[in-house]
Write a protein that holds these residues in place. Structure first.
Motif, mmCIF file in Angstrom:
data_model
loop_
_atom_site.group_PDB
_atom_site.id
_atom_site.type_symbol
_atom_site.label_atom_id
_atom_site.label_comp_id
_atom_site.label_asym_id
_atom_site.label_seq_id
_atom_site.Cartn_x
_atom_site.Cartn_y
_atom_site.Cartn_z
ATOM 1 N N PRO A 148 -6.517 6.112 7.437
ATOM 2 C CA PRO A 148 -7.078 4.804 7.120
ATOM 3 C C PRO A 148 -7.153 4.561 5.622
ATOM 4 O O PRO A 148 -7.229 3.439 5.174
ATOM 5 N N LEU A 149 -7.169 5.661 4.853
ATOM 6 C CA LEU A 149 -7.276 5.497 3.412
ATOM 7 C C LEU A 149 -5.919 5.251 2.764
ATOM 8 O O LEU A 149 -5.854 4.920 1.597
ATOM 9 N N ARG A 150 -4.848 5.390 3.512
ATOM 10 C CA ARG A 150 -3.486 5.145 3.026
ATOM 11 C C ARG A 150 -3.232 5.818 1.696
ATOM 12 O O ARG A 150 -2.523 5.292 0.835
ATOM 13 N N PHE A 152 0.839 -1.204 0.000
ATOM 14 C CA PHE A 152 0.000 0.000 0.000
ATOM 15 C C PHE A 152 0.873 1.252 0.000
ATOM 16 O O PHE A 152 0.582 2.240 -0.666
ATOM 17 N N ILE A 209 -5.121 6.304 -0.822
ATOM 18 C CA ILE A 209 -5.875 5.812 -1.987
ATOM 19 C C ILE A 209 -7.268 6.401 -1.883
ATOM 20 O O ILE A 209 -8.058 6.002 -1.046
ATOM 21 N N THR A 210 -7.585 7.369 -2.750
ATOM 22 C CA THR A 210 -8.827 8.124 -2.550
ATOM 23 C C THR A 210 -9.682 8.190 -3.797
ATOM 24 O O THR A 210 -10.505 9.070 -3.941
ATOM 25 N N ASP A 211 -9.501 7.312 -4.714
ATOM 26 C CA ASP A 211 -10.115 7.466 -6.016
ATOM 27 C C ASP A 211 -10.469 6.084 -6.557
ATOM 28 O O ASP A 211 -9.789 5.110 -6.266
ATOM 29 N N GLN A 266 -7.644 4.758 -8.613
ATOM 30 C CA GLN A 266 -6.506 4.331 -7.800
ATOM 31 C C GLN A 266 -6.775 2.961 -7.183
ATOM 32 O O GLN A 266 -5.889 2.093 -7.151
ATOM 33 N N ASN A 300 -0.503 18.531 -9.336
ATOM 34 C CA ASN A 300 -1.113 19.738 -8.816
ATOM 35 C C ASN A 300 -1.952 19.471 -7.598
ATOM 36 O O ASN A 300 -3.155 19.326 -7.680
ATOM 37 N N LEU A 301 -1.283 19.390 -6.472
ATOM 38 C CA LEU A 301 -2.012 19.219 -5.222
ATOM 39 C C LEU A 301 -1.528 20.270 -4.242
ATOM 40 O O LEU A 301 -0.685 20.007 -3.406
ATOM 41 N N ARG A 309 -3.018 21.622 -1.772
ATOM 42 C CA ARG A 309 -3.465 21.567 -0.391
ATOM 43 C C ARG A 309 -3.138 20.295 0.355
ATOM 44 O O ARG A 309 -3.214 20.246 1.549
ATOM 45 N N GLU A 310 -2.826 19.260 -0.357
ATOM 46 C CA GLU A 310 -2.600 18.009 0.378
ATOM 47 C C GLU A 310 -1.181 17.973 0.889
ATOM 48 O O GLU A 310 -0.276 17.526 0.238
ATOM 49 N N HIS A 345 2.942 10.828 -9.399
ATOM 50 C CA HIS A 345 2.246 11.226 -10.604
ATOM 51 C C HIS A 345 1.243 12.336 -10.402
ATOM 52 O O HIS A 345 0.618 12.784 -11.343
ATOM 53 N N LYS A 346 1.052 12.799 -9.182
ATOM 54 C CA LYS A 346 0.116 13.904 -8.956
ATOM 55 C C LYS A 346 0.891 15.208 -8.998
ATOM 56 O O LYS A 346 1.717 15.478 -8.141
ATOM 57 N N ASP A 365 -0.899 16.073 6.666
ATOM 58 C CA ASP A 365 -2.246 15.521 6.773
ATOM 59 C C ASP A 365 -2.233 14.004 6.712
ATOM 60 O O ASP A 365 -3.063 13.340 7.289
#
Lengths: 301, 338
Positions: free
Chosen positions: A274-276, A247, A278-280, A283, A260-261, A263-264, A257-258, A268
């Motif tokens: 818990p989502l490690r 994970f 992976i939010t999509d 993904q 333009n983030l 705010r992340e 590969h992201k 955080d």
């Protein structure tokens, strides 16, 4: 860890009782098998003896082998016997002790089968009805030898027309049953006396060596169980780590590969995410596909 | 996590006993099936053997396949066999171990069926009644019958009510003979199987014990890893769903606030625990709107870390209220390595 300790204590105290339980179950199974089995003597001169003796001796062999197969200690003993010496010496006395205790337990069900067979009498009547001396019984006087053989062979089949009302054939059957039951009770008496003597007289000979052998055979058994438990625990932890690494590597790949983030921030995504990462839906799909097509290597260093 | 750990430990230590339990239940089921089955020999020359041997051999085959179907590990074996190598090598010894242990357990119910059938004797009596040696057991020369007639008479041996060949060969004699042969075959079969099982079990420690320990460890590992992965995915799905739904309600509240900006807003500091749980939806109309929106237009499977006001006005009922801000939409643009 407390739970493990409880489980191990249970195993230690109950290894012998588990074996005794299996031994008892096999003995009950042997009695049940005999009562369920539909004994039908062929009542033919050439086949009677083979059938009768076969039913008396083949199932005990089967029960003996089952007793050896179902006993976990036999594998432990074989393992100890065949292992290379390495750093640990082998003690033949321990192996002998284990072997004798396994054999004793495995012998119980066959002996019970033989005794039940003898006390019931059908097998001996079937096997030896052709060997009875016809002169001892009235009713065979004016009959040719070949016919005598045929008639005697039919004695075990009570519901045959010839047998139903003939007293001399019933006499033969009763005589054979008497022999069979006498043999059965004698064997039972001898075995019980032998077991009694063995148990009473054992402390008089070599008690110290016996205690040692028993201790080390228990030890080998427990050691094997604990090793298996430890391997299980280890494989669980290994798997857990492996999946976490997987994970984590997916999360790293996604981060790479992201572009333009704004705010992340790193803060955080703490350890408790818990989502490690992976939010999509895509993904998640990628993660599952990668899990199948490219399982992570077995290396969690 | 502790609860999961306990459950996994239970399964791991009892995986073998669980499968042995299923194996035992199938063996019992097979004896029960046999005693419930109403065996009816056709008593016709050409059909007896087909029926008798069919009942002897077809149900064991079905039970064998059923043994594989009921075994959970079959899908694990197939998965491990078919997966691409990737970064993890494949060990054929592990696959062989998994297959052997499954096949051994699946063999038990068929062997029990065949043994019970042979020891009972009805199948063999039905199948081979036309092959009874009439010369030795009966009176072959008594009746001058053609071969076909003799076959027809012998075929009726299992059916006592319609048997008409008592002068040719007594019914009880023939049945006893056939049953004796069947039981002898049955006991020999059981002895053979038990001896095989004993040899397999006892010869293994003498050869390749180290390889066996390795295969056993890694096959347990694969099983545990699969279960843990499923559990981790389930946990993840739960968290994903929770955040997704929270963001949906957040989006609804944001749009609501934006649309009803003329209403005096409640002071956030006064909101207690229960009010917070209301997620900003405090009247029937809004709740109905939320439910309709959930049904008509579920939010995309894409979470954003903070729910900021989107700036899109809420332009009526039909509009999906939850749109992440435009710069955020194109976030996952990675290249598949597969």
């Amino acid at each position: 860890m407390d739970r493990f300790r409880m489980i191990f204590q249970y195993f230690q105290s109950s290894s012998e009782s588990v074996m005794n339980g299996i031994c008892g179950l096999l003995a009950l199974a042997s009695v049940k098998m005999y009562t369920c089995f539909d004994f039908s003597c062929p009542c033919l001169p050439q086949y009677n003896r083979a059938y009768g003796l076969g039913i008396m001796f083949i199932p005990p062999v089967i029960l003996f082998l089952c007793g050896l197969i179902l006993n976990r200690q036999s594998l432990v003993m074989l393992d100890e016997w065949r292992r290379p010496q390495g750093h640990r010496k082998k003690d033949l006395a321990v192996i002998r002790y284990m072997c004798s205790s396994i054999m004793q337990r495995a012998m119980v069900a066959p002996v019970i089968w033989i005794i039940v067979t003898l006390l019931d009498g059908k097998c001996l009547i079937c096997a030896f009805s052709g060997s009875v001396d016809p002169e001892k019984f009235v009713g065979f006087a004016n009959v040719s030898p070949v016919q005598v053989e045929q008639l005697l062979a039919k004695v075990p089949c009570k519901d045959d027309e010839l047998m139903r009302n003939n007293t001399s054939y019933k006499a033969v059957s009763r005589y054979l049953r008497y022999c069979s039951q006498a043999l059965g009770w004698s064997i039972l008496l001898i075995l019980i006396v032998a077991a009694f003597l063995a148990r009473w007289l054992r402390p008089c000979f070599n008690q110290a060596a016996l205690l040692q052998a028993r201790h080390w055979s228990n030890y080998i058994d427990i050691e094997q169980k604990i090793f298996e438990e430890t391997c299980c625990e280890h494989s669980r932890l290994f798997a857990h780590k492996c999946i976490l690494h997987f994970f984590e590597s997916m999360r790293q790949e996604i981060k790479m590969h992201k572009f333009n983030l704004p705010r992340e921030g790193e803060g955080d995504e703490g350890e408790e995410d818990p989502l490690r990462g992976i939010t999509d839906q895509d993904q998640v799909n990628k993660l599952l596909k990668t899990w199948y097509y490219e399982k992570p290597p077995l290396d969690v260093s | 996590m502790d609860k999961f750990r306990m459950i996994f430990q239970f399964f791991q230590s009892n995986q073998e006993s669980f499968m042995n339990g299923i194996c035992g239940i199938m063996a019992l089921a097979s004896t029960q099936m046999y005693s419930a089955f109403d065996f009816n020999c056709p008593c016709l020359p050409h059909y007896n053997m087909a029926y008798g041997l069919g009942i002897l051999l077809v149900p064991p085959f079905i039970l064998f396949l059923l043994g594989f179907v009921l075994n959970n590990n079959i899908s694990m074996l197939a998965e491990e066999w078919r997966r691409p190598q990737g970064q993890r090598g494949k060990d054929s010894a592990v696959l062989r171990y998994m297959f052997c242990s499954m096949a051994q357990r699946a063999m038990i119910a068929p062997v029990v069926w065949v043994s019970v059938t042979l020891l009972d004797g009805k199948c063999i009596t039905c199948a081979f009644c036309t092959s009874v040696p009439v010369e030795t057991l009966g009176n072959a020369s008594h009746l001058l019958l053609s071969q076909g007639e003799i076959q027809r008479v012998l075929a009726r041996i299992p059916c006592k009510e319609i048997y008409n060949g008592q002068e040719l060969i007594a019914n009880e004699v023939a049945i006893r003979y056939l049953r004796c042969i069947s039981q002898a075959l049955g006991w020999c079969f059981v002895l053979l199987m038990t001896t095989l099982a004993f040899l397999v079990r006892s010869l293994r420690p003498c050869f390749s014990q180290a390889a066996f320990l390795k295969s056993r460890y890694w096959s347990h590992y694969i099983d545990i890893e699969r279960k843990l992965f499923d559990e981790t995915c389930a946990e993840h799905a739960r968290s994903f769903a929770k955040v997704c739904i929270q963001q949906f309600f957040e989006g609804m509240r944001t749009d609501l606030v934006a649309a009803r900006c003329h209403l005096p807003r409640k002071d956030p500091e006064d909101a207690g625990e229960a009010s917070k749980k209301l997620l900003g939806i405090t009247d029937r109309g809004t709740m109905n709107m939320a439910l309709k929106s959930w049904h008509r237009c579920k939010p995309p499977l894409h979470l954003h870390s903070l729910a900021l006001p989107s700036g899109n006005g809420w332009a009526g009922e039909g509009q999906p209220p939850m749109h992440p801000s435009v710069p955020r939409r194109e976030t996952a643009a990675y290249y598949s390595l597969v």
